[in-house]
Design a protein around this motif. Structure first.
Motif, short mmCIF file in Angstrom:
data_model
loop_
_atom_site.label_atom_id
_atom_site.label_comp_id
_atom_site.label_asym_id
_atom_site.label_seq_id
_atom_site.Cartn_x
_atom_site.Cartn_y
_atom_site.Cartn_z
N ILE A 122 -12.57 17.78 3.88
CA ILE A 122 -12.02 16.75 3.62
C ILE A 122 -10.77 15.32 4.47
O ILE A 122 -11.47 14.41 4.59
CB ILE A 122 -10.76 17.15 2.14
N LEU A 147 -14.12 12.84 -6.61
CA LEU A 147 -13.66 14.01 -5.44
C LEU A 147 -13.37 15.76 -6.30
O LEU A 147 -12.74 16.48 -5.74
CB LEU A 147 -12.24 13.36 -4.93
N ALA A 204 -21.07 14.60 -7.20
CA ALA A 204 -19.80 15.46 -6.71
C ALA A 204 -20.15 17.66 -7.29
O ALA A 204 -20.10 17.91 -6.07
CB ALA A 204 -18.38 15.27 -7.85
#
Length: 352
Positions: free
Chosen positions: A74, A165, A32
């Motif tokens: 996304i 995320l 991430a």
């Protein structure tokens, strides 16, 4: 030569230990963090433009840039992933129900092959249908178990994915807002002359932009074109194969041909001549042209690395770091070249 007293040595040891401990703490969300940094570098020019439009309000500009990244990157990825999972499940059900029968495909191919090739395959014991079906059944059983395990794993790791995320987006916001000052502090901490630091940092950001933008654009183009021709020719699961081709397109030189070439051969040997000829022509001329023209322009030109080094560093990076390696590998290779170039061309680094 610099001499350190006991207090300085202790501080340097403490600095090394706390740095290693900090890296260890961040390891669970290293992916991430990595993609947060990559996206911040990729969209830095867009953020600077928005910053000018908002009259240099950093928080507002970072928030607008972040929302645009969510909408442009996304959300489309989430929709594609959902469609891919649905189509993969449909193809898997067709295999289980017998609608897709590899034994029948094998028989069709064997009947279409010339006798000399059949004899060659018999010599290597590759024509035994019963043995092949047993191997396929065993393979299907293993695939079923693997799919079941992965489904359970995905369900159990949904929370981890959402947390990752959130970490990426949260970090991305602050990197966009405070990235310039953070980069300045990192540069200042490096014990190198300013011209060397500037050269290495420029090389780092250039390679990341070129690798991600170039490889992703090539992969998207080849995957979309491959899925389109598969849909036109009536191949089952065109979206699934499009994504597979896009993923394999991250490997220079070979890429999408690993998928479309066997399908074209199957068409030819089973009598679907025009489908095979169309797929080969489309694969070589259209899909291949994308790789041969776009990749050198978007990747090799900016990174100033030869094609073979891009290929080797990409394959090696993906073998070691997974999907992240298609960025990490070329970055390490480019920094390797830049460091050795500095060493060879700079007088003060030479040993006399």
């Amino acid at each position: 030569m610099i001499q350190y007293n006991l207090q300085q040595k202790f501080f340097l040891l403490l600095l090394a230990l706390v740095t290693l401990a900090f890296i260890y703490i961040l390891l669970p969300y290293s992916g991430a963090i990595f993609w947060g940094v990559v996206l911040a570098i990729l969209f830095s020019s867009l953020h600077r433009r928005i910053l000018r439009e908002t009259k240099h309000k950093p928080t507002l500009a970072a928030l607008i840039t972040l929302l645009l990244i969510i909408v442009m990157v996304i959300l489309p990825l989430s929709l594609i992933t959902a469609s891919l999972v649905k189509q993969a499940a449909a193809v898997y059900e067709m295999i289980n129900s017998g609608q897709i029968n590899f034994g029948a495909y094998f028989l069709s191919i064997m009947k279409a092959l010339p006798q000399w090739m059949v004899n060659l395959l018999e010599r290597f014991e590759l024509t035994d249908l019963a043995s092949l079906q047993q191997k396929l059944s065993e393979g299907a059983a293993q695939v079923s178990q693997t799919v079941a395990r992965q489904a359970i794993a995905i369900g159990s790791k949904t929370f981890d994915f959402l947390v990752g995320l959130f970490v990426m987006l949260y970090l991305l916001f602050f990197l966009l807002r405070d990235g310039q000052s953070l980069a300045t502090r990192i540069k200042h901490a490096f014990p190198l002359g300013s011209k060397y630091k500037q050269r290495l940092f420029n090389n780092f950001t250039t390679v990341i932009r070129a690798t991600v933008k170039g490889n992703v654009l090539v992969a998207m183009a080849q995957g979309a074109l491959g899925g389109l021709i598969f849909w036109f020719l009536g191949v089952e699961g065109p979206l699934l194969w499009a994504v597979v081709m896009a993923f394999l397109s991250l490997l220079p030189a070979v890429g999408a041909a690993i998928v479309w070439a066997p399908v074209a051969i199957y068409f030819l040997v089973t009598g679907a001549i025009w489908q095979g000829v169309v797929l080969i022509a489309f694969g070589v001329i259209v899909i291949g042209l994308v790789d041969n023209v776009l990749r050198p322009l978007l990747v090799g030109k900016d990174t100033k690395m030869p094609d073979y080094l891009v290929l080797l560093s990409t394959i090696g990076g993906m073998a070691l770091f997974g999907l992240n390696g298609f960025v990490i590998g070329p970055v390490i290779a480019a920094l390797f070249l830049a460091c050795w170039d500095l060493f060879v061309s700079t007088e003060e680094f030479q040993l006399h």
